[in-house]
Structure formats: C-alpha cells, structure tokens
Scaffold this motif. Structure first.
Motif, PDB file in Angstrom:
ATOM      1  N   ASP A 188      62.024  61.810  50.102  1.00 51.28           N
ATOM      2  CA  ASP A 188      61.035  60.562  49.675  1.00 51.28           C
ATOM      3  C   ASP A 188      62.097  59.626  48.983  1.00 51.28           C
ATOM      4  O   ASP A 188      61.613  58.698  48.367  1.00 51.28           O
ATOM      5  CB  ASP A 188      60.262  61.206  48.354  1.00 51.28           C
ATOM      6  N   HIS A 189      63.353  59.760  49.086  1.00 48.65           N
ATOM      7  CA  HIS A 189      64.479  58.713  48.838  1.00 48.65           C
ATOM      8  C   HIS A 189      64.425  57.618  49.478  1.00 48.65           C
ATOM      9  O   HIS A 189      64.642  57.734  50.762  1.00 48.65           O
ATOM     10  CB  HIS A 189      65.932  59.535  48.841  1.00 48.65           C
ATOM     11  N   PRO A 190      64.230  56.457  48.963  1.00 48.27           N
ATOM     12  CA  PRO A 190      64.157  55.273  49.964  1.00 48.27           C
ATOM     13  C   PRO A 190      65.267  55.038  50.694  1.00 48.27           C
ATOM     14  O   PRO A 190      65.295  54.048  51.600  1.00 48.27           O
ATOM     15  CB  PRO A 190      63.829  54.093  48.605  1.00 48.27           C
ATOM     16  N   LYS A 191      66.323  55.419  50.314  1.00 45.02           N
ATOM     17  CA  LYS A 191      67.621  55.010  50.851  1.00 45.02           C
ATOM     18  C   LYS A 191      68.401  56.063  52.051  1.00 45.02           C
ATOM     19  O   LYS A 191      69.101  55.826  52.543  1.00 45.02           O
ATOM     20  CB  LYS A 191      68.801  54.612  49.843  1.00 45.02           C
ATOM     21  N   VAL A 192      67.486  57.191  51.971  1.00 47.67           N
ATOM     22  CA  VAL A 192      67.882  58.325  52.715  1.00 47.67           C
ATOM     23  C   VAL A 192      67.177  58.584  54.111  1.00 47.67           C
ATOM     24  O   VAL A 192      65.903  58.427  53.760  1.00 47.67           O
ATOM     25  CB  VAL A 192      68.296  59.502  51.988  1.00 47.67           C
ATOM     26  N   THR A 193      67.683  58.675  55.309  1.00 44.79           N
ATOM     27  CA  THR A 193      66.950  58.898  56.370  1.00 44.79           C
ATOM     28  C   THR A 193      67.880  60.359  56.947  1.00 44.79           C
ATOM     29  O   THR A 193      68.930  60.555  57.025  1.00 44.79           O
ATOM     30  CB  THR A 193      67.305  57.875  57.557  1.00 44.79           C
ATOM     31  N   ILE A 194      66.638  61.322  57.304  1.00 45.86           N
ATOM     32  CA  ILE A 194      67.392  62.445  57.667  1.00 45.86           C
ATOM     33  C   ILE A 194      66.773  62.763  59.223  1.00 45.86           C
ATOM     34  O   ILE A 194      65.264  62.489  59.364  1.00 45.86           O
ATOM     35  CB  ILE A 194      66.904  63.547  56.848  1.00 45.86           C
ATOM     36  N   TYR A 195      67.467  63.108  60.152  1.00 49.80           N
ATOM     37  CA  TYR A 195      66.953  63.431  61.410  1.00 49.80           C
ATOM     38  C   TYR A 195      67.298  64.897  61.770  1.00 49.80           C
ATOM     39  O   TYR A 195      68.388  65.317  61.565  1.00 49.80           O
ATOM     40  CB  TYR A 195      67.605  62.595  62.469  1.00 49.80           C
ATOM     41  N   ASP A 196      66.406  65.705  62.207  1.00 47.60           N
ATOM     42  CA  ASP A 196      66.746  67.177  62.426  1.00 47.60           C
ATOM     43  C   ASP A 196      66.717  67.151  64.135  1.00 47.60           C
ATOM     44  O   ASP A 196      66.327  66.483  64.819  1.00 47.60           O
ATOM     45  CB  ASP A 196      65.368  68.089  62.090  1.00 47.60           C
ATOM     46  N   TYR A 197      67.697  68.017  64.502  1.00 47.41           N
ATOM     47  CA  TYR A 197      67.834  68.339  66.017  1.00 47.41           C
ATOM     48  C   TYR A 197      67.571  69.792  65.941  1.00 47.41           C
ATOM     49  O   TYR A 197      68.579  70.777  65.758  1.00 47.41           O
ATOM     50  CB  TYR A 197      69.533  68.104  66.191  1.00 47.41           C
ATOM     51  N   GLU A 198      66.392  69.975  66.791  1.00 44.75           N
ATOM     52  CA  GLU A 198      65.940  71.337  66.905  1.00 44.75           C
ATOM     53  C   GLU A 198      66.795  72.423  67.687  1.00 44.75           C
ATOM     54  O   GLU A 198      67.088  71.919  68.886  1.00 44.75           O
ATOM     55  CB  GLU A 198      64.572  71.239  67.508  1.00 44.75           C
ATOM     56  N   GLY A 199      67.266  73.552  67.178  1.00 41.55           N
ATOM     57  CA  GLY A 199      67.872  74.453  67.765  1.00 41.55           C
ATOM     58  C   GLY A 199      69.192  74.329  68.144  1.00 41.55           C
ATOM     59  O   GLY A 199      69.914  75.089  68.559  1.00 41.55           O
ATOM     60  N   LEU A 200      69.930  73.356  67.357  1.00 42.09           N
ATOM     61  CA  LEU A 200      71.173  73.116  67.803  1.00 42.09           C
ATOM     62  C   LEU A 200      72.091  73.345  66.633  1.00 42.09           C
ATOM     63  O   LEU A 200      71.617  73.458  65.603  1.00 42.09           O
ATOM     64  CB  LEU A 200      71.469  71.335  67.743  1.00 42.09           C
ATOM     65  N   ASP A 201      73.469  73.762  67.001  1.00 36.50           N
ATOM     66  CA  ASP A 201      74.453  74.215  66.010  1.00 36.50           C
ATOM     67  C   ASP A 201      75.411  73.142  65.496  1.00 36.50           C
ATOM     68  O   ASP A 201      75.452  71.938  66.042  1.00 36.50           O
ATOM     69  CB  ASP A 201      75.168  75.144  66.703  1.00 36.50           C
ATOM     70  N   HIS A 202      76.221  73.549  64.422  1.00 42.53           N
ATOM     71  CA  HIS A 202      76.985  72.863  63.953  1.00 42.53           C
ATOM     72  C   HIS A 202      78.022  72.109  64.976  1.00 42.53           C
ATOM     73  O   HIS A 202      78.481  72.973  65.964  1.00 42.53           O
ATOM     74  CB  HIS A 202      77.853  73.647  62.899  1.00 42.53           C
ATOM     75  N   GLY A 203      78.468  71.004  64.732  1.00 45.00           N
ATOM     76  CA  GLY A 203      79.551  70.466  65.940  1.00 45.00           C
ATOM     77  C   GLY A 203      78.975  69.831  66.975  1.00 45.00           C
ATOM     78  O   GLY A 203      79.893  69.719  67.980  1.00 45.00           O
ATOM     79  N   PHE A 204      77.835  69.566  67.180  1.00 45.50           N
ATOM     80  CA  PHE A 204      77.178  69.220  68.533  1.00 45.50           C
ATOM     81  C   PHE A 204      77.434  67.967  68.778  1.00 45.50           C
ATOM     82  O   PHE A 204      77.611  67.671  70.080  1.00 45.50           O
ATOM     83  CB  PHE A 204      75.607  69.366  68.438  1.00 45.50           C
ATOM     84  N   ALA A 205      77.863  67.117  67.978  1.00 43.38           N
ATOM     85  CA  ALA A 205      78.311  65.489  68.188  1.00 43.38           C
ATOM     86  C   ALA A 205      80.038  65.545  68.726  1.00 43.38           C
ATOM     87  O   ALA A 205      80.503  64.561  68.555  1.00 43.38           O
ATOM     88  CB  ALA A 205      77.866  64.806  67.359  1.00 43.38           C
ATOM     89  N   ALA A 206      80.786  66.602  68.393  1.00 43.97           N
ATOM     90  CA  ALA A 206      82.169  66.696  68.526  1.00 43.97           C
ATOM     91  C   ALA A 206      82.666  65.939  70.177  1.00 43.97           C
ATOM     92  O   ALA A 206      81.968  66.294  70.900  1.00 43.97           O
ATOM     93  CB  ALA A 206      82.842  67.863  68.556  1.00 43.97           C
TER      94      ALA A 206
END
Length: 233
Positions: A188-206
């Motif tokens: 509910d923070h007006p400045k924060v956006t969170i996207y979830d990536y279902e089933g993915l692990d740490h480092g997926f965008a390396a």
C-alpha cells in the motif's frame, strides 16, 4: 585483477571508491548506478552497465567491497567461490556502504553534470536499492531479489522516490514469510511497486551463468527500463 576504470572520492575522506564507468554517446539522458551482487564488479555487472550506456545513460558500477579488498570477482557457479563471496557480504558495513552510494550520486551530479540518477541492484544490491530509496535523494531505485528487506520495513516511511522490487517466489535466500512481510508492509506504499515471479529462484536475471532464466529476465528488464525511463529520463 581489477576491472574498474575510475575512482570516486568517498564522503568520509577515507579513500576512493573504484568504479566501472561507461559513458554514452552524446548527452546522457540520466545516470544509472549498477549495484553489484556479492560477486564483485564482474563480467555480468559490466555487461549490465554497458547495456545502460547503450540506452543513453551514464552508467556507474561501484566496487562495493573496496574497503575490504578492491577488485575481487567470484564465480557464483563454483561453490567455494560462492561461499567466499558470502563471507565478504557478511563483513560488509551496509551503513557505510550507503554513504558510498551517496558519494557516487554526488559525483555523478556535481562532477559529471548528470542531474537525475537511478540505481539498479541485484541480490545484496537489491537490499541496497531499498536502502538508497529510504536514505538518499536518488530519483528512482530498482531491486532484483533483494535480501533482508523484510528486516528494514521500519524505514519505509522515508521512501520518498519511486522504488521497484522484483521478487522471485522460490527465492532460496528470501523465504515465503519474508516475502509475505514485504507485501504486507509495502503493497500500500504509494512509491513502491512489487512484481512477483512465480516459481523462480534467486539470480534469475544474472547476465551470465547457470542461474539465469531468459524469459523472466527479459520481462523484469523490460519493466525496469520503462520504470527508469519514466522516473530518470
């Protein structure tokens, strides 16, 4: 072997922060600080900085562990090197480190003449992205699989500029209860956006190595590019 090409004065007068800097052609549309993982300013981080420069941004990747040992690089696919990298993170002074981020922001704005600055951080750098949003006047921050953010929700009131967080739901370093706390504290923070990536692990965008998931990395990066284009330029 060091991969940095620039030194930026620390705020405390305690030395100079090594950094990998890439200048775009023409006048920069803004600046992006690329905040490393625990593995140093390695080939993957340099590739990310190069990518931002190719999009017209002044890119800076500071060497986070320079006070311990400058110029280190570790391979996350080698268990013994992974553990060494964790050791450096455990000894890292995050409060002093955010002062180094402040030093980079000031240098970019005052010395390089680029007024708007964003930050993109990964892993440990995702935590630093959150800290930068709460403790500095950076224009926008993006954190990929940030660790320990659930322990810093008491600072959320200080977040005055846009913050984007990419959260893989199967992150071995950010358990479900930590993710739940992040959503409950920040959705509910007006400045924060969170996207979830279902089933993915740490480092997926390396950029390099076995942790990368091309489809998810592309989606997250597209969202990051649009977010920073809106808030940095």
């Amino acid at each position: 072997m060091t991969t940095t090409n620039t030194e930026i004065p620390a705020l405390d007068g305690d030395g100079k922060i090594p950094a990998y800097v890439v200048k775009p052609e023409g006048t920069p549309r803004g600046a992006i600080i690329v905040q490393q993982e625990i593995f140093g300013v390695d080939a993957g981080i340099r590739k990310k900085a190069d990518g931002w420069a190719s999009k017209g941004y002044f890119a800076v990747a500071p060497d986070t562990f320079w006070r311990q040992q400058p110029g280190i690089e570790f391979d996350p696919d080698k268990p013994e090197e992974f553990q060494k990298a964790v050791g450096y993170m455990m000894k890292h002074d995050f409060d002093l480190g955010i002062r180094d981020i402040e030093a980079v922001i000031h240098w970019v704005q005052r010395e390089m003449g680029v007024p708007k600055v964003g930050l993109v951080g990964f892993c440990m750098g995702g935590k630093i992205a959150y800290m930068a949003a709460a403790r500095t006047d950076i224009d926008a921050s993006v954190g990929y699989y940030g660790v320990g953010i659930d322990q810093m929700l008491n600072e959320k009131h200080a977040i005055a500029r846009p913050l984007l967080l990419h959260v893989p739901t199967a992150d071995g370093f950010v358990p479900p209860e930590a993710q739940k706390a992040m959503h409950e504290g920040l959705d509910d923070h007006p400045k924060v956006t969170i996207y979830d990536y279902e089933g993915l692990d740490h480092g997926f965008a390396a950029e390099l190595g076995s942790r990368r998931d091309d489809a998810a990395a592309s989606l997250a990066d597209e969202r990051t590019v649009a977010f920073l284009a809106e808030h940095v330029g």
